[in-house]
Design an enzyme around this catalytic site. Structure first.
Site, PDB file in Angstrom:
ATOM      1  N   TYR A 226      -4.307   0.677   3.281  1.00  5.45           N
ATOM      2  CA  TYR A 226      -5.237  -0.407   2.926  1.00  5.45           C
ATOM      3  C   TYR A 226      -5.969  -0.945   4.164  1.00  5.45           C
ATOM      4  O   TYR A 226      -7.055  -1.484   4.058  1.00  5.45           O
ATOM      5  CB  TYR A 226      -4.468  -1.596   2.323  1.00  5.45           C
TER       6      TYR A 226
ATOM      7  N   CYS B  62       2.319  -6.284  10.082  1.00  9.72           N
ATOM      8  CA  CYS B  62       2.119  -5.322   8.986  1.00  9.72           C
ATOM      9  C   CYS B  62       3.511  -4.909   8.549  1.00  9.72           C
ATOM     10  O   CYS B  62       4.382  -4.656   9.407  1.00  9.72           O
ATOM     11  CB  CYS B  62       1.329  -4.104   9.474  1.00  9.72           C
TER      12      CYS B  62
ATOM     13  N   CYS C 265       2.633  -7.077   1.572  1.00 16.56           N
ATOM     14  CA  CYS C 265       1.599  -6.435   2.377  1.00 16.56           C
ATOM     15  C   CYS C 265       0.702  -7.530   2.953  1.00 16.56           C
ATOM     16  O   CYS C 265       0.134  -8.332   2.197  1.00 16.56           O
ATOM     17  CB  CYS C 265       0.791  -5.503   1.468  1.00 16.56           C
ATOM     18  N   ASN C 266       0.600  -7.561   4.265  1.00 13.07           N
ATOM     19  CA  ASN C 266      -0.240  -8.573   4.919  1.00 13.07           C
ATOM     20  C   ASN C 266      -1.705  -8.381   4.548  1.00 13.07           C
ATOM     21  O   ASN C 266      -2.433  -9.350   4.316  1.00 13.07           O
ATOM     22  CB  ASN C 266      -0.112  -8.463   6.437  1.00 13.07           C
TER      23      ASN C 266
ATOM     24  N   SER D 264       0.826  -1.209   0.000  1.00 15.78           N
ATOM     25  CA  SER D 264       0.000   0.000   0.000  1.00 15.78           C
ATOM     26  C   SER D 264       0.861   1.259   0.000  1.00 15.78           C
ATOM     27  O   SER D 264       0.362   2.334  -0.333  1.00 15.78           O
ATOM     28  CB  SER D 264      -0.895   0.012   1.245  1.00 15.78           C
TER      29      SER D 264
HETATM   30  N1  DGL Z   1       1.810  -2.653   4.952  1.00 15.29           N
HETATM   31  C1  DGL Z   1       0.535  -3.214   4.879  1.00 15.29           C
HETATM   32  C2  DGL Z   1       0.401  -4.534   5.606  1.00 15.29           C
HETATM   33  O1  DGL Z   1       1.360  -5.250   5.733  1.00 15.29           O
HETATM   34  C3  DGL Z   1      -0.690  -2.353   4.964  1.00 15.29           C
HETATM   35  C4  DGL Z   1      -0.670  -1.090   5.736  1.00 15.29           C
HETATM   36  C5  DGL Z   1      -1.863  -0.241   5.380  1.00 15.29           C
HETATM   37  O2  DGL Z   1      -1.884   0.259   4.265  1.00 15.29           O
HETATM   38  O3  DGL Z   1      -2.768  -0.132   6.203  1.00 15.29           O
HETATM   39  O4  DGL Z   1      -0.674  -4.910   6.013  1.00 15.29           O
END
Ligand code: DGL
Length: 281
Positions: free
Chosen positions: A56, A204, A90-91, A25
């Site tokens: 996201y 995250c 990205c998780n 994201s």
């Molecule tokens: N870096 C992302 C993850 O690993 C998402 C962070 C976000 O955009 O809220 O979930």
């Protein structure tokens, strides 16, 4: 805005051949890119920060799925990019989209990232494990299934961290410290005594960039766990072919938002000094 950072992508600008695609994201996926570059130093990478549509984590799953589809299609169909594998760094996007992306692109190796619950079980003595992640990740069916499969092995204290990825994205130090304090307090007692949380999963990809602050809050005896290295090793295993070059791999950085944000983050966290291209998708 940094003049180096602001250029729209033109095919002739993209000299990065047969890259591995990586997206997030925003800047968080740089924590995965860092591990990928260490594991695969001769590979080329194209990194997409979807900063124009971040965060996201507090959006609905359909939105994250659609953005993941748009980015994947772009990385696959642009002749000058033509990725050989895709890492969803990205998780939240992995939880929302990996199963469908794999169905839609059966010939593409797609590697995702999920909160490192299994490595945390191996490390934890007290069997009390904290999990910090976005609301989207924690609410996803994928995460709930993972959690249920491990529920008899440890107690997991899951904390949705609204606003934290956004604060890291903006490098807002005051807000990062405030939110990390609020969320770690909400999880309970950290330490090495029975009943204490002795292992904290950073679920995250933005959160490793707040690890200094988090470690100071939970104390030196608590292990922070992220998935950068395991994802990099898994990518190596799943690559259809390794680069035949001996020269260091190159990185192309693309952003759907302010390119200066990605440019500064890549320099700060990866020591990577490359111009960032604007991506209009
Ligand atoms: N870096 C992302 C993850 O690993 C998402 C962070 C976000 O955009 O809220 O979930």
């Amino acid at each position: 805005m940094n003049s180096k950072a602001s250029r729209f992508l033109r095919p002739e600008a993209a000299l990065v051949k047969h890259p591995i695609g990586v997206f997030d994201s925003g800047v968080g996926g740089l924590s995965i890119l860092k591990a990928l570059r260490a594991e695969l130093p001769h590979e080329n990478f194209v990194y997409v920060a979807d900063s124009g549509f971040a965060p996201y984590g507090e959006r609905d799953e359909g939105f994250v799925l659609e953005r993941s589809r748009v980015i994947t299609r772009h990385l696959l169909t642009q002749q000058h990019l033509a990725i050989k594998a895709l890492v969803i760094a990205c998780n939240t996007a992995t939880a929302a989209a990996i199963h469908l992306l794999r169905q839609e692109h059966p010939d593409l190796s797609i590697i995702g990232v999920e909160p490192a619950l299994k490595p945390a079980i191996v490390l934890s003595q007290t069997r009390h494990i904290g999990v910090m992640a976005t609301r989207g990740t924690l609410n996803s069916q994928k995460f709930k299934t993972l959690l249920a499969s491990l529920a008899d092995q440890a107690q997991f204290i899951c904390q949705p961290c609204d606003g934290l990825a956004d604060a890291i994205e903006r490098h807002d130090t005051g807000k990062i410290i405030g939110l990390c304090g609020q969320y770690t307090r909400a999880m309970g007692q950290f330490g090495a005594m029975a009943g204490d949380i002795d292992t904290l999963v950073l679920g995250c990809t933005h959160y490793p960039f707040a690890s200094t602050c988090l470690q100071a809050l939970v104390g030196p005896n608590v292990r922070l766990v992220d998935n950068g290295q395991p994802v990099a090793r898994q990518t190596r295993r799943m690559l259809p072919s390794l680069s035949s070059h001996c020269a260091p791999g190159q990185c192309l950085l693309l952003s759907t938002g302010d390119p200066a944000t990605l440019h500064i983050a890549a320099r700060r966290w990866l020591g990577l000094e490359v111009p960032v291209k604007c991506l209009l998708i």
